[in-house]
Design a protein around this motif. Sequence first.
Motif, PDB file in Angstrom:
ATOM      1  N   GLN A   2       1.101  -0.994  -0.096  1.00 28.22           N
ATOM      2  CA  GLN A   2       0.176  -0.015  -0.412  1.00 28.22           C
ATOM      3  C   GLN A   2       0.947   1.224  -0.083  1.00 28.22           C
ATOM      4  O   GLN A   2       0.422   2.459  -1.020  1.00 28.22           O
ATOM      5  CB  GLN A   2      -0.943   0.071   0.616  1.00 28.22           C
ATOM      6  N   VAL A   5       2.326   2.043  -3.271  1.00 25.91           N
ATOM      7  CA  VAL A   5       1.210   2.430  -4.523  1.00 25.91           C
ATOM      8  C   VAL A   5       0.825   3.990  -3.674  1.00 25.91           C
ATOM      9  O   VAL A   5       0.707   4.587  -4.888  1.00 25.91           O
ATOM     10  CB  VAL A   5      -0.647   1.623  -3.968  1.00 25.91           C
ATOM     11  N   ASN A   9       1.553   6.709  -6.566  1.00 29.51           N
ATOM     12  CA  ASN A   9       0.450   7.778  -6.877  1.00 29.51           C
ATOM     13  C   ASN A   9       0.343   9.597  -6.421  1.00 29.51           C
ATOM     14  O   ASN A   9       0.792  10.154  -7.798  1.00 29.51           O
ATOM     15  CB  ASN A   9      -1.012   8.073  -5.614  1.00 29.51           C
ATOM     16  N   LYS A  12       3.815  10.243  -9.390  1.00 25.38           N
ATOM     17  CA  LYS A  12       3.874   9.783 -10.218  1.00 25.38           C
ATOM     18  C   LYS A  12       4.741  10.564 -11.973  1.00 25.38           C
ATOM     19  O   LYS A  12       4.864   9.303 -12.641  1.00 25.38           O
ATOM     20  CB  LYS A  12       2.188   9.634 -11.162  1.00 25.38           C
TER      21      LYS A  12
END
Length: 264
Positions: A2, A5, A9, A12
Motif C-alpha cells: 500500500q 501504491v 500515486n 507519478k
Amino acid sequence: MQRIVEFLNKNKYIVFFSLYLIARVLLLNVNSAEWGDTYRILRASNYLQQLTYPNDEKRPMLFSALLTIRFVSDQVESGRITMLVLSILTVFAFYLLIERVSFNLTVNQKFLALILFALNPLFLYWSLRIYADTLFLFFSLIAFVIFYDFIKKQSYLKLVGLAVISILAILTRFEGYILFFALFLGLLITLKNKIPGLVYLVLFSIFFSIVISNNQIFFYQSQLISNKLLLASTSSVLHLAHRLDPNKYLLMTYFAKNPYLLAW
C-alpha cells in the motif's frame, strides 16, 4: 504494498519522466543509419560552426544551429542526444499545456493523456530521427502554453514571448507562419471589443514583424540561390539537347525562357 501504491500515486509524474528518460536512452541507437536529409542538416551545422551556410540548403537554419552543440565527438551520436533532450522537453511542454487546458478532466485523465502523448507512434518515430519536427512541435506547444497564460493575465512580457516563439518556430520550419496566424487569430477572437486588447494585438504584430524581416532576407537569398542552380542545370540540358537534335533545341529554348508556361 500500500505504501508503494501511495508513493507512486503521489510521485507519478516523477516516476513517469524517469521511466521515459530510461526508455529513450535505451532507444538512442535503435536506428542503424539516418536518412539522407539528416546528413544535409548535419552538413549545414558544420557550415554554421564556420559562420557560413551552404548555398544549396533551403531549410531554415535554427535546427542546424542547435546541432552545432556537440555532446560527443561523433556528429550523428551527438544529434541523437539532442533529439533525446528535445523529446523530453516536448513531453514536458505537453504536460504544462494539459495543466492549463482542463476540459473538466480529472488528475488521472490528464496523466493518461500525457502517457498517450509520450507513447504516440508518430511522435516516437520522428523524435528518434534527427529532424526538425520535434523542435517545431516543442515551440508549438510552448506557444499555446504562453497563449493560455496570456488569456488569464495579460502582460507585455507574455506578448513578447509569443512573438519570439513564433519567430523561432519559423526559423525551424516554414510552417511556423501557420502558427503565427493561428496565434494572431486567437488573440483577435479573445481580445475583440477591448481597446487595450487591440493594443496588445498591434504590438504582437510589430514584435513579430521586426525580427522576422531578417528571416525573410535569408529565405529570399536561398530562393535566389536555388534559381541560379536551376538556370545552371537548364543550361547544361540545353547544351546536350543542341548536340543531339537542333530542332528540339529550339523548342526547349523557348520553354526555358518561359518556365511558367512549362509549369502550366
